[in-house]
Design an enzyme around this catalytic site. Structure first.
Site, short mmCIF file in Angstrom:
data_model
loop_
_atom_site.label_atom_id
_atom_site.label_comp_id
_atom_site.label_asym_id
_atom_site.label_seq_id
_atom_site.Cartn_x
_atom_site.Cartn_y
_atom_site.Cartn_z
CG HIS A 42 61.58 55.98 2.38
ND1 HIS A 42 62.31 56.54 1.35
CD2 HIS A 42 62.43 55.84 3.42
CE1 HIS A 42 63.56 56.74 1.75
NE2 HIS A 42 63.66 56.32 3.00
CG HIS A 126 62.07 61.59 10.09
ND1 HIS A 126 62.53 60.62 10.96
CD2 HIS A 126 63.04 61.76 9.17
CE1 HIS A 126 63.73 60.23 10.58
NE2 HIS A 126 64.08 60.90 9.49
#
Length: 189
Positions: A42, A126
Site C-alpha cells: 500500500h 513509496h
C-alpha cells in the site's frame, strides 16, 4: 487501535509488482531482507499511530470530507528506491501532486480529529517491498537498479482508505503485520 491512511493499489498492479519482486529474490543478498507480503502492499498517506476507538467517528467524518474534496487521479507503480540500508521500495508516477495533496489532506483531517500526529514532513510516495533483517548489512542499490525500468499499468485512484495495522503474531518466524481496511471513501463529490 493502530491506524493509517492509505491508497490501496488494485489487484492488477499488485500482480505486476509481484512478478518484478520475484525476480529480486534471485539477487545476491536477498536473504538479508524481510520481504513484505503482497496483501500488505500500500501507499501510506498519513500514519495516525495508536488511536482510541472513541474518536474513530470523528476521524471517519474528517476523512470523508478530505476524500470528497479530492478528485480521482491516475497513478502507476514506477521504478524503485531505498531509505538508507533500512527499506527497499517501489515508487509511483502519474498523479504524484494529487497524491501528495491527498496525503496532506489525510494528515490535516487526522490532526483536526484530535490525533497527535508526528511533525509534518514532505510526502514521498513509496510502497515498501522489503526491510533489512537485523544483523544484515544488505546493499540495496542492486535492487534499485533492477527496479529502474519497472513500469506498472496505470490505474485511477478513486478511494481513500483508513487501515488498521495488526502486529505480527509474536514468536512466529516470518510473521508479518496484517492490514485490514476499517473504512474506504470514494474520492470526489
Amino acid at each position: 487501535m493502530r491506524l493509517f491512511a492509505a491508497v490501496l493499489p488494485p489487484a492488477r498492479a499488485i500482480d505486476e509488482l509481484a512478478v518484478a519482486v520475484e525476480r529480486l529474490h534471485t539477487l545476491p543478498g536477498s536473504g538479508g531482507l524481510r520481504w513484505t507480503g503482497h496483501d500488505g502492499w500500500h501507499f501510506t498517506l498519513a500514519f495516525l499511530g495508536e488511536v482510541d476507538e472513541e474518536i474513530l467517528p470523528v476521524i471517519e467524518e474528517r476523512f470523508g470530507r478530505a476524500a470528497a474534496r479530492q478528485d480521482p487521479f491516475p497513478l502507476r507503480l514506477h521504478g524503485g528506491g531505498h531509505f538508507g540500508r533500512r527499506a527497499l521500495w517501489v515508487g509511483a508516477a502519474g498523479g504524484i501532486d494529487a497524491m501528495r495533496l491527498l496525503a496532506d489532506r489525510a494528515d490535516a483531517a487526522a490532526r483536526r480529529a484530535g490525533v497527535a500526529m508526528e511533525e509534518h514532513r514532505a510526502y514521498k510516495a513509496h510502497l515498501t517491498i522489503a526491510r533489512s533483517r537485523t544483523g544484515f548489512d544488505t546493499d540495496l542499490r542492486p535492487y534499485v537498479e533492477a527496479l529502474a525500468h519497472f513500469e506498472g499499468t496505470a490505474w485511477t485512484v478513486g478511494e481513500l482508505a483508513l487501515v488498521r495495522s495488526n502486529p505480527p503474531v509474536p514468536g512466529v518466524p516470518g510473521a508479518q503485520p496484517r492490514y485490514e481496511p476499517v473504512r474506504v471513501w470514494p474520492l470526489g463529490r
